[in-house]
Scaffold this motif. Structure first.
Motif, PDB file in Angstrom:
ATOM      1  N   HIS A 133       0.797  -1.225   0.000  1.00  0.00           N
ATOM      2  CA  HIS A 133       0.000   0.000   0.000  1.00  0.00           C
ATOM      3  C   HIS A 133       0.828   1.273   0.000  1.00  0.00           C
ATOM      4  N   VAL A 134       2.112   1.141  -0.257  1.00  0.00           N
ATOM      5  CA  VAL A 134       2.935   2.321  -0.530  1.00  0.00           C
ATOM      6  C   VAL A 134       3.743   2.044  -1.792  1.00  0.00           C
ATOM      7  N   HIS A 135       4.673   1.097  -1.700  1.00  0.00           N
ATOM      8  CA  HIS A 135       5.600   0.908  -2.820  1.00  0.00           C
ATOM      9  C   HIS A 135       4.914   0.502  -4.116  1.00  0.00           C
ATOM     10  N   VAL A 155       1.871   0.908  -4.916  1.00  0.00           N
ATOM     11  CA  VAL A 155       0.987   1.975  -5.384  1.00  0.00           C
ATOM     12  C   VAL A 155       1.788   3.037  -6.143  1.00  0.00           C
ATOM     13  N   TYR A 156       2.898   3.498  -5.552  1.00  0.00           N
ATOM     14  CA  TYR A 156       3.698   4.504  -6.266  1.00  0.00           C
ATOM     15  C   TYR A 156       4.202   3.962  -7.597  1.00  0.00           C
ATOM     16  N   GLU A 157       4.527   2.688  -7.625  1.00  0.00           N
ATOM     17  CA  GLU A 157       4.971   2.098  -8.878  1.00  0.00           C
ATOM     18  C   GLU A 157       3.862   2.181  -9.918  1.00  0.00           C
ATOM     19  N   THR A 200       1.413  15.366 -11.562  1.00  0.00           N
ATOM     20  CA  THR A 200       0.743  16.280 -10.639  1.00  0.00           C
ATOM     21  C   THR A 200       1.726  16.944  -9.683  1.00  0.00           C
ATOM     22  N   ARG A 201       2.995  16.579  -9.763  1.00  0.00           N
ATOM     23  CA  ARG A 201       3.974  17.090  -8.809  1.00  0.00           C
ATOM     24  C   ARG A 201       5.039  17.923  -9.508  1.00  0.00           C
ATOM     25  N   HIS A 202       4.732  19.180  -9.758  1.00  0.00           N
ATOM     26  CA  HIS A 202       5.826  19.996 -10.278  1.00  0.00           C
ATOM     27  C   HIS A 202       6.078  21.234  -9.456  1.00  0.00           C
ATOM     28  N   ALA A 216      15.954  12.068   0.268  1.00  0.00           N
ATOM     29  CA  ALA A 216      15.590  10.703   0.674  1.00  0.00           C
ATOM     30  C   ALA A 216      14.102  10.481   0.432  1.00  0.00           C
ATOM     31  N   GLY A 217      13.783   9.848  -0.684  1.00  0.00           N
ATOM     32  CA  GLY A 217      12.376   9.692  -1.086  1.00  0.00           C
ATOM     33  C   GLY A 217      12.026  10.822  -2.022  1.00  0.00           C
ATOM     34  N   CYS A 218      12.796  10.932  -3.111  1.00  0.00           N
ATOM     35  CA  CYS A 218      12.771  12.142  -3.943  1.00  0.00           C
ATOM     36  C   CYS A 218      11.597  12.179  -4.911  1.00  0.00           C
ATOM     37  N   GLY A 263      11.692  13.894  -8.348  1.00  0.00           N
ATOM     38  CA  GLY A 263      12.904  14.718  -8.336  1.00  0.00           C
ATOM     39  C   GLY A 263      12.651  16.205  -8.443  1.00  0.00           C
ATOM     40  N   LYS A 264      11.506  16.638  -7.980  1.00  0.00           N
ATOM     41  CA  LYS A 264      11.202  18.052  -8.176  1.00  0.00           C
ATOM     42  C   LYS A 264      12.093  18.972  -7.336  1.00  0.00           C
ATOM     43  N   TYR A 265      12.779  18.430  -6.340  1.00  0.00           N
ATOM     44  CA  TYR A 265      13.698  19.281  -5.567  1.00  0.00           C
ATOM     45  C   TYR A 265      15.159  19.088  -5.966  1.00  0.00           C
ATOM     46  N   GLY A 300      19.348  11.927  -5.406  1.00  0.00           N
ATOM     47  CA  GLY A 300      18.060  11.506  -4.870  1.00  0.00           C
ATOM     48  C   GLY A 300      17.949  10.001  -4.870  1.00  0.00           C
ATOM     49  N   PHE A 301      17.200   9.490  -3.906  1.00  0.00           N
ATOM     50  CA  PHE A 301      16.842   8.074  -4.010  1.00  0.00           C
ATOM     51  C   PHE A 301      15.384   7.914  -3.625  1.00  0.00           C
ATOM     52  N   ASP A 302      14.783   6.849  -4.097  1.00  0.00           N
ATOM     53  CA  ASP A 302      13.376   6.586  -3.821  1.00  0.00           C
ATOM     54  C   ASP A 302      13.160   5.088  -3.961  1.00  0.00           C
ATOM     55  N   TYR A 303      12.130   4.592  -3.282  1.00  0.00           N
ATOM     56  CA  TYR A 303      11.832   3.168  -3.367  1.00  0.00           C
ATOM     57  C   TYR A 303      11.239   2.815  -4.726  1.00  0.00           C
ATOM     58  N   VAL A 328      17.852   3.687  -6.716  1.00  0.00           N
ATOM     59  CA  VAL A 328      16.684   3.125  -6.055  1.00  0.00           C
ATOM     60  C   VAL A 328      17.128   2.699  -4.656  1.00  0.00           C
ATOM     61  N   GLY A 329      16.424   3.133  -3.646  1.00  0.00           N
ATOM     62  CA  GLY A 329      16.860   2.821  -2.281  1.00  0.00           C
ATOM     63  C   GLY A 329      15.734   3.001  -1.278  1.00  0.00           C
ATOM     64  N   ASP A 330      15.987   2.536  -0.090  1.00  0.00           N
ATOM     65  CA  ASP A 330      14.982   2.511   0.967  1.00  0.00           C
ATOM     66  C   ASP A 330      15.415   3.474   2.071  1.00  0.00           C
ATOM     67  N   CYS A 331      14.523   4.322   2.516  1.00  0.00           N
ATOM     68  CA  CYS A 331      14.914   5.285   3.553  1.00  0.00           C
ATOM     69  C   CYS A 331      15.150   4.592   4.899  1.00  0.00           C
ATOM     70  N   HIS A 338       5.806   9.607   6.673  1.00  0.00           N
ATOM     71  CA  HIS A 338       4.406   9.289   7.016  1.00  0.00           C
ATOM     72  C   HIS A 338       3.907   8.020   6.317  1.00  0.00           C
ATOM     73  N   HIS A 339       4.697   7.482   5.395  1.00  0.00           N
ATOM     74  CA  HIS A 339       4.294   6.229   4.751  1.00  0.00           C
ATOM     75  C   HIS A 339       4.762   5.001   5.528  1.00  0.00           C
ATOM     76  N   LEU A 340       5.497   5.212   6.608  1.00  0.00           N
ATOM     77  CA  LEU A 340       5.987   4.077   7.391  1.00  0.00           C
ATOM     78  C   LEU A 340       4.929   3.724   8.436  1.00  0.00           C
ATOM     79  N   ALA A 341       4.701   2.423   8.603  1.00  0.00           N
ATOM     80  CA  ALA A 341       3.468   1.989   9.250  1.00  0.00           C
ATOM     81  C   ALA A 341       3.548   1.810  10.761  1.00  0.00           C
TER      82      ALA A 341
END
Ligand SMILES: C[S@@+](CC[C@H](N)C(=O)[O-])C[C@H]1O[C@@H](n2cnc3c(N)ncnc32)[C@H](O)[C@@H]1O
Ligand SMILES: [Zn+2]
Lengths: 124, 577
Positions: free
Chosen positions: B330-332, B334-336, B345-347, B369-371, B374-376, B386-389, B406-409, B429-432
């Motif tokens: 319900h996080v990884h 979904v983002y995929e 939607t993220r600029h 961490a969780g980029c 890459g908007k920043y 940047g890295f992101d799952y 690709v990496g895990d925070c 906030h995505h960590l359960a």
């Protein structure tokens, strides 16, 4: 993946691995791209670099050219050196290949210039 | 006295005989053939809607009552008088005649030697733990001063129902049984009330620190007299507490948190005097109550977990292995699945995040961490990586020319003490569970060099915080109302979804509304033909929760803590290893 990035990456999060640094590079596709040179940026970056690791990485890829083994004194004003550093740090790119953990032998694939550093649940 | 015909007497006799047999069968009660102090009313009780008050109203006319006993779910009840004479009078007057049984039928009574010990649970001789009643706490003239503080009379028009309310400090919202901590009122508690607390610290030094910041005045409908009975309930324990006029009631400890309290709307209260055991009646009338509260700022960590709103809203404790599975599904995943649409939607970068990035000097190492897309990333004179799952999002970053992996925070693939700055924007906030959120913070700090700074954004539970000032200061009724209905109408997540074969379940959040609980599923609707919807897990943060989490690390200091665009935000500095 630039060698600057390689200079930061570690596999220390793998269970049982202590340092996990530096990672060995097995490259199948290496390219050199043109990147704008900013001497101020490079000279400020150099103190943050593990120079021997950069040197060995460049060497292992066959791109060491005339990069010095150590950073010269007063490199801030040494534009010739900064350009060499710039090239090694920012222009050499590993597009395909893998990174290998020096302790566990765990391999991390690099595809399209992106290392995948994710671990499986049982590895952490 | 009314003449009763012989046939009627016979009828009563037959009826009583039947009732006697039925009641003996059901309860084993013994009846007495000659008068006693106590009467069983055989054919009406709580089960038929009879109230203690109605019984009292009639039976008290015949003499002093010592007991009224109504049993839950029963269609019989008992009354006792001080004297046999009174009981006899009542029997004479009411038996077969008083029409207060079901459908206005008459009641039928029998003498009993004594009321059976099955007492109802009403307790009059003790107080719930922590409850204190200070009688005659204020004088009549002080009472008058307090009553003059707010004039309700211009609010009383013909259609006043139960009560009128006036709030100070914060509005107490009866719909959520709470105040909105972030919407203080301009009007604070009037200084006329200060003497109450000076007096309290003299009389009860243990409460000398009590300085209320919220007051609600309740004005209840007209009549005379103003003492009242308040009911306290805990499990099947029911304690009735008489609150005399001009008294101070202190609710502390268990009585405040573990007991439900309330005042049943009635015309009068039947009161038992614990000393004599006799009953009397108190007519209710105009009553003005002043309720002073001290608003708890931050998270409540009281021990009354099964009654505590904050505890409940914190949600369930998700075990580590369940949390990992939950994040995967319900996080990884979904983002995929939504990577492209999400990225579209993220600029627009948030200004305060940009400002943080601008604060670094040329040649700094900055890690996102969780980029996401890459908007920043992309400030030219920084080395930013940047890295992101999500491999999908990382591909987008790469195509934009950013340095990424690709990496895990939770396991940042970067060596210790290497970054001048780290961004963690809307990731933790995505960590359960709390443990994982803390681990993510520890990883950030590990990678920071000493003196390095991290900016952390997490979604806030309170989504209205930003709006409060403008609408509040204007005191625009319409505005306030719309804000209100918005918050109230949507605050109930209706749908709950069971996940991972039912090991956990979470409410589904309605987008663009206030959060009701901290652990929720937030829908993401794709713009495809099927409007495919994905549910992302979020743990939204209470006001001081991120700070508390950071404070549990001993090698950081908080440079800044703020609310921005619906997020709780913190800037940390690493101070040692
Ligand atoms: C709401 S987005 C924010 C993206 C970006 N920081 C921004 O501000 O636009 C959350 C991001 O966190 C990433 N994420 C979630 N869990 C993660 C984890 N354990 N490690 C790394 N990234 C994670 C998601 O893939 C997603 O890109
Ligand atoms: Zn609590």
């Amino acid at each position: 993946m630039k060698l600057l990035t390689h200079n930061m990456l570690t596999s220390k999060c793998v269970k049982g691995v202590n340092v996990g640094y530096p990672l060995t590079i097995n490259a199948s596709d290496v390219r050199v791209a043109d990147v704008d040179f900013n001497p101020d940026f490079i000279s400020r970056l150099i103190p943050k670099i593990d120079w021997p690791v950069l040197y060995n990485a460049a060497e292992s890829l066959g791109h060491v050219e005339d990069l010095p083994k150590e950073t010269p004194v007063n490199y801030e004003n040494n534009e010739e050196f900064l350009k060499k550093a710039h090239r090694a740090l920012l222009e050499v790119e590993v597009v395909h290949g893998e990174l290998v953990c020096p302790e566990s032998g765990r391999k991390f694939p690099i595809n399209n210039g992106i290392p995948n550093m994710l671990l499986n649940e049982d590895e952490v | 006295m009314e003449q009763v015909s012989l046939s009627k007497q016979k009828k009563i006799f037959r009826k009583l005989n039947k009732l006697r047999i039925a009641l003996t069968k059901e309860t084993g009660i013994e009846f007495s053939s000659c008068p006693t102090e106590s009467l069983a009313v055989c054919n009406v009780g709580l089960a038929n809607g009879l109230t203690k008050e109605l019984l009292f109203e009639h039976f008290s006319k015949q003499g002093t009552l010592t007991n009224i006993n109504l049993l839950p779910g029963k269609s019989y009840c008992f009354v006792s008088y001080l004297t046999i004479e009174s009981a006899a009078k009542a029997n004479e007057a009411f038996n077969g005649k008083l029409n207060i049984a079901q459908d206005n039928k008459p009641i039928y009574m029998l003498y009993v030697p004594k009321i059976p010990l099955v007492d109802n649970n009403d307790i009059w001789h003790e107080l719930p733990p922590g409850l204190i009643v200070l009688k005659d706490y204020i004088t009549s003239s002080e009472e008058k001063n307090l009553l003059d503080m707010h004039n309700f009379t211009n609010q009383i028009d013909g259609n006043m129902k139960h009560r009128l309310v006036k709030h100070y400090g914060y509005e107490f919202r009866y719909d959520i049984n709470n105040v909105d901590k972030d919407k203080p009122l301009n009007e604070k508690i009037p200084s006329q009330c200060d003497f109450l607390w000076e007096r309290l610290s003299n009389e009860r030094p243990e409460f000398k620190h009590f300085k209320p910041d919220q007051l609600t005045i309740n004005f209840y409908s007209p009549g005379h007299g103003s003492s009242i009975v308040m009911d306290f309930k805990n499990g099947d324990k029911h304690i009735c507490v008489l609150l005399p006029q001009r008294s101070l009631l202190i609710m502390s400890g268990e009585s405040r948190y573990d007991w439900n309290h309330g005042i049943v709307p009635r015309k009068f209260d039947v009161i038992k005097d614990p000393a004599s055991g006799t009953y009397s009646c108190l007519k209710r009338g105009v009553r003005v109550s002043l309720t002073f509260r001290k608003i708890l700022q931050g998270i409540c960590d009281c021990v009354y977990t099964d009654k505590c709103d904050s505890f409940k809203s914190r949600g369930q404790i998700v075990e580590n292995n369940v949390a990992a599975k939950l994040e995967k599904l319900h996080v990884h995943q979904v983002y995929e699945n939504i990577a492209d649409h999400f990225s579209d939607t993220r600029h627009k970068p948030w200004p305060n995040v940009l400002e943080f990035i601008q604060s670094f000097e040329t040649g700094s190492v900055l890690i996102d961490a969780g980029c996401g897309n890459g908007k920043y990333l992309g400030r030219q004179d920084l080395y930013d990586i940047g890295f992101d799952y999500s491999a999908g999002l990382i591909n987008i970053c790469k195509n934009r020319g950013h340095e990424v992996c690709v990496g895990d925070c939770l396991n940042i693939p970067i060596k210790d003490n290497s970054a001048d700055g780290i961004l963690s924007i809307a990731v933790i906030h995505h960590l359960a569970n709390k443990n994982r959120r803390l681990e993510a913070l520890k990883e950030i700090v590990r990678v920071l060099r000493i003196g390095g700074k991290a900016l952390i954004y997490v979604w806030a539970k309170d989504q209205l915080k930003g709006q409060e000032k403008s609408s509040y200061i204007k005191q625009d009724r319409k505005n306030r109302k719309s804000l209100y209905t918005q918050a109230a109408s949507v605050s109930y997540e209706t749908e709950t979804v069971n996940l991972l074969d039912g090991t956990v379940s979470f409410p589904v959040h309605t987008n663009r509304t206030q959060f009701k609980t901290q652990d929720v599923l937030v829908p993401w609707k794709l713009k495809d033909e099927n409007k495919t919807t994905f549910l992302r897990f979020y743990h939204v943060f209470e006001n001081n929760e991120l700070e508390l989490l950071c404070n549990s690390l001993n090698n950081v200091k908080i440079l800044k803590s703020y609310y921005d665009q619906g997020n709780m935000c913190i800037i940390l500095e690493k101070i040692n290893n």
